[in-house]
Enzyme design. Structure first.
Site, short mmCIF file in Angstrom:
data_model
loop_
_atom_site.label_atom_id
_atom_site.label_comp_id
_atom_site.label_asym_id
_atom_site.label_seq_id
_atom_site.Cartn_x
_atom_site.Cartn_y
_atom_site.Cartn_z
N ARG A 1 0.80 -1.23 0.00
CA ARG A 1 0.00 0.00 0.00
C ARG A 1 0.83 1.27 0.00
O ARG A 1 0.32 2.34 -0.33
CB ARG A 1 -0.91 0.00 1.22
CG ARG A 1 -1.86 -1.16 1.21
CD ARG A 1 -2.41 -1.43 2.59
NE ARG A 1 -3.45 -0.52 2.98
CZ ARG A 1 -3.84 -0.34 4.24
NH1 ARG A 1 -3.25 -0.99 5.21
NH2 ARG A 1 -4.81 0.49 4.52
N GLN B 1 -1.90 3.15 -4.84
CA GLN B 1 -2.91 3.71 -3.94
C GLN B 1 -4.33 3.68 -4.50
O GLN B 1 -5.29 3.54 -3.75
CB GLN B 1 -2.49 5.11 -3.48
CG GLN B 1 -1.46 4.97 -2.36
CD GLN B 1 -0.79 6.25 -1.96
OE1 GLN B 1 -1.20 7.35 -2.35
NE2 GLN B 1 0.28 6.12 -1.20
N ASP C 1 -6.09 0.48 -3.44
CA ASP C 1 -6.02 0.14 -2.01
C ASP C 1 -7.41 -0.07 -1.40
O ASP C 1 -8.00 0.83 -0.81
CB ASP C 1 -5.25 1.24 -1.28
CG ASP C 1 -4.95 0.88 0.16
OD1 ASP C 1 -5.44 -0.18 0.62
OD2 ASP C 1 -4.26 1.66 0.84
N SER D 1 -7.77 0.48 2.46
CA SER D 1 -8.02 1.86 2.87
C SER D 1 -9.45 2.28 2.55
O SER D 1 -10.13 2.88 3.38
CB SER D 1 -7.04 2.83 2.19
OG SER D 1 -5.77 2.70 2.76
N TYR E 1 2.65 -0.76 9.60
CA TYR E 1 1.70 -1.50 10.45
C TYR E 1 2.24 -1.61 11.87
O TYR E 1 3.43 -1.39 12.12
CB TYR E 1 1.48 -2.91 9.89
CG TYR E 1 0.76 -2.93 8.57
CD1 TYR E 1 -0.61 -2.66 8.51
CD2 TYR E 1 1.43 -3.23 7.39
CE1 TYR E 1 -1.28 -2.68 7.30
CE2 TYR E 1 0.77 -3.25 6.17
CZ TYR E 1 -0.60 -2.97 6.14
OH TYR E 1 -1.26 -2.99 4.95
P1 NAD Z 1 -4.53 -1.75 10.48
O1 NAD Z 1 -5.93 -1.94 10.01
O2 NAD Z 1 -3.53 -2.80 10.24
O3 NAD Z 1 -4.59 -1.49 12.07
C1 NAD Z 1 -5.36 -0.45 12.62
C2 NAD Z 1 -4.59 0.27 13.68
O4 NAD Z 1 -4.45 -0.56 14.82
C3 NAD Z 1 -3.18 0.67 13.28
O5 NAD Z 1 -3.05 2.07 13.43
C4 NAD Z 1 -2.30 -0.09 14.26
O6 NAD Z 1 -1.14 0.62 14.61
C5 NAD Z 1 -3.22 -0.26 15.43
N1 NAD Z 1 -2.87 -1.34 16.36
C6 NAD Z 1 -2.55 -2.63 16.09
N2 NAD Z 1 -2.29 -3.30 17.23
C7 NAD Z 1 -2.48 -2.43 18.24
C8 NAD Z 1 -2.38 -2.52 19.66
N3 NAD Z 1 -2.05 -3.65 20.28
N4 NAD Z 1 -2.63 -1.41 20.38
C9 NAD Z 1 -2.99 -0.25 19.79
N5 NAD Z 1 -3.10 -0.09 18.47
C10 NAD Z 1 -2.84 -1.16 17.69
O7 NAD Z 1 -3.96 -0.35 10.02
P2 NAD Z 1 -4.30 0.49 8.71
O8 NAD Z 1 -5.48 1.33 8.97
O9 NAD Z 1 -4.34 -0.44 7.56
O10 NAD Z 1 -3.05 1.42 8.63
C11 NAD Z 1 -1.75 0.94 8.92
C12 NAD Z 1 -0.72 1.96 8.54
O11 NAD Z 1 -0.59 2.01 7.13
C13 NAD Z 1 -0.98 3.37 9.00
O12 NAD Z 1 0.26 3.89 9.35
C14 NAD Z 1 -1.49 4.05 7.78
O13 NAD Z 1 -1.27 5.46 7.82
C15 NAD Z 1 -0.62 3.37 6.77
N6 NAD Z 1 -1.20 3.44 5.42
C16 NAD Z 1 -0.41 3.98 4.48
C17 NAD Z 1 -0.89 4.07 3.20
C18 NAD Z 1 -0.05 4.68 2.15
O14 NAD Z 1 1.09 5.00 2.39
N7 NAD Z 1 -0.58 4.84 0.98
C19 NAD Z 1 -2.15 3.60 2.87
C20 NAD Z 1 -2.91 3.05 3.88
C21 NAD Z 1 -2.42 2.96 5.16
#
Ligand code: NAD
Length: 412
Positions: free
Chosen positions: A137, A143, A146, A149, A243
């Site tokens: 991602r 993107q 994705d 997201s 992650y």
């Molecule tokens: P995810 O669905 O994997 O997890 C959701 C959230 O839960 C995350 O923020 C994670 O840190 C948190 N988490 C997991 N275990 C935890 C715990 N024990 N205690 C507290 N929090 C906990 O995450 P996501 O929404 O898919 O996003 C993951 C990362 O990827 C983020 O940093 C997001 O900004 C990034 N992201 C980047 C892009 C990009 O660069 N284009 C796109 C999508 C997401």
């Protein structure tokens, strides 16, 4: 042998490629992988689209909408039999899996890292698989594909809306001639894509909102939405690829203690924590549920057959405890906003289709890291590095072909 060398050839499938759209088999799944708008765009590009009868009905897209967009509406067997690419939301059921043919390509949100046996079966049957959960991602040109997201964003919004519906008080502060009502306090655990959308929505509804995550990098994002970031005692919980990492038993115990305090001070708790390839971490213990005030609402986006973030949450069910706490097992929230989430999902599917079809052929370029990330199975081989690791398979050698400049390959 280079596992990517066998691309689909025009002569194997006729002059133009056919994309098939399946109706989802789970009764809890109301989304559809292609909407009429994207169907129209793909038909304009010269693709033939077959849609299973009533596939979009739960999302308010009807057979005549697809026909007006240029698709043919047919039965399920015809979709599977005649399509080069079959698109879907969730994992196909056993019957459908057995019907896919060697050389066919399937695309969906197939949770490949948790259903590794299905992936092995596809490899055995030479069914090619692109699975959105594997998409790299952070690569900018990925993107538009994705799905995680787009669907998490819908789910986060709906989590706040559902919480406000079930909470027996106002979200905003209300000052009226009949008295003043205090604003609701909302805590969001896990502030990735879904969590940030839940924070934004709860703020717009007028609540006092805080967010908690073990990735320190999320502090700025939470604060930029006007919410308070609660600092975790867990020393940097960031893993690879943006992650979170899995916590040790000691860290998890410490987390339960600090969270118990935060949870008791809030009226609504929305949990979104995930760790890729693992079951969702438990964040709200039985004791925390028992110590919550009557009327507290928990919305658990992690709820699934694998478990959830909240003790006692049941997938697809809303449970009210003896101490009058409501727990919503909400792993299916994107499906509960089926029309909007399907529109976004379809755009992600369109981006993949545009990316993999060139000159009326499906091209899986072995030097393109978006495709090698997205592909779970190709030509009878599990080719995704993360999936191979999960299955304890050795790493594949790098492809021999000289790399085409993959950065120049953009969605058309
Ligand atoms: P995810 O669905 O994997 O997890 C959701 C959230 O839960 C995350 O923020 C994670 O840190 C948190 N988490 C997991 N275990 C935890 C715990 N024990 N205690 C507290 N929090 C906990 O995450 P996501 O929404 O898919 O996003 C993951 C990362 O990827 C983020 O940093 C997001 O900004 C990034 N992201 C980047 C892009 C990009 O660069 N284009 C796109 C999508 C997401």
């Amino acid at each position: 042998m280079n596992p990517f060398s066998n691309i689909f050839q025009e002569e194997e499938f006729g002059m133009s490629l056919t994309i098939g759209v399946l109706k989802e088999s789970s009764p809890h799944e109301h989304r559809v992988a292609l909407d009429p708008e994207v169907t129209k765009r793909l038909v304009k590009k010269g693709l033939q689209i077959l849609v299973e009868a009533s596939a979009g009905e739960d999302a308010n897209f009807f057979d005549n909408d697809y026909e007006s967009a240029g698709a043919k509406v047919v039965d399920r067997n015809a979709v599977i039999e005649q399509s080069n690419i079959v698109v879907m939301i969730d994992n196909p059921d056993e019957q459908t899996r057995s019907q896919f043919k060697s050389g066919q390509l399937i695309l969906g949100l197939l949770n490949s890292l948790t259903v590794t046996d299905e992936m092995t079966e596809f490899a055995k049957n030479k069914v090619n698989v692109l699975s959105f959960d594997l998409l790299p991602r952070t690569i900018s040109r990925a993107q538009t594909m994705d799905v995680l997201s787009s669907q998490s964003s819908v789910a986060g919004y709906k989590a706040a809306v559902i919480a406000s519906d079930l909470y027996p008080k106002y979200f905003p502060m209300m000052i009226t001639a009949a008295g003043t009502i205090k604003p609701a306090k909302v805590l969001v655990l896990g502030t990735g894509v879904a969590g940030l959308q839940a924070i934004g929505t709860a703020k717009r509804l007028g609540a006092i909102v805080s967010g908690y995550d073990i990735r320190p990098a999320s502090r700025g994002e939470v604060e930029s939405l006007g919410a308070t970031f609660l600092t975790s005692s867990v020393s940097n919980g960031a893993g690879s690829g943006g992650y979170a990492r899995q916590l040790t038993d000691e860290e998890q115990e410490a987390q339960h203690k600090e969270l118990a305090e935060f949870i008791a001070q809030n009226d609504i708790v929305i949990t979104t924590a995930q760790v890729p390839g693992h079951k969702p971490p438990l964040m709200v213990t039985e004791d925390s549920v028992q110590n919550s005030k009557p009327g507290t609402v928990f919305v658990d986006l992690g709820a699934s057959d694998l478990g959830g973030n909240v003790a006692g949450s049941k997938p697809f069910e809303t449970v009210v405890t003896d101490n009058h706490v409501t727990i919503v097992g909400a792993g299916d929230l994107a499906s509960r906003v089926a029309n909007s989430s399907s529109q976004l999902f379809a755009k992600n599917v369109q981006a993949v289709i545009n990316y993999v079809i060139e000159d009326d052929q499906i091209q899986i370029d072995p030097t393109d890291d978006v495709l090698t990330g997205l592909a779970a199975v190709y030509d009878g081989e599990i080719i995704n590095a993360r999936l191979r690791k999960a299955l304890d398979l050795p790493e594949l050698p790098k492809p021999e072909e000289p790399a085409e400049d993959s950065e120049t390959k953009e969605e058309s």
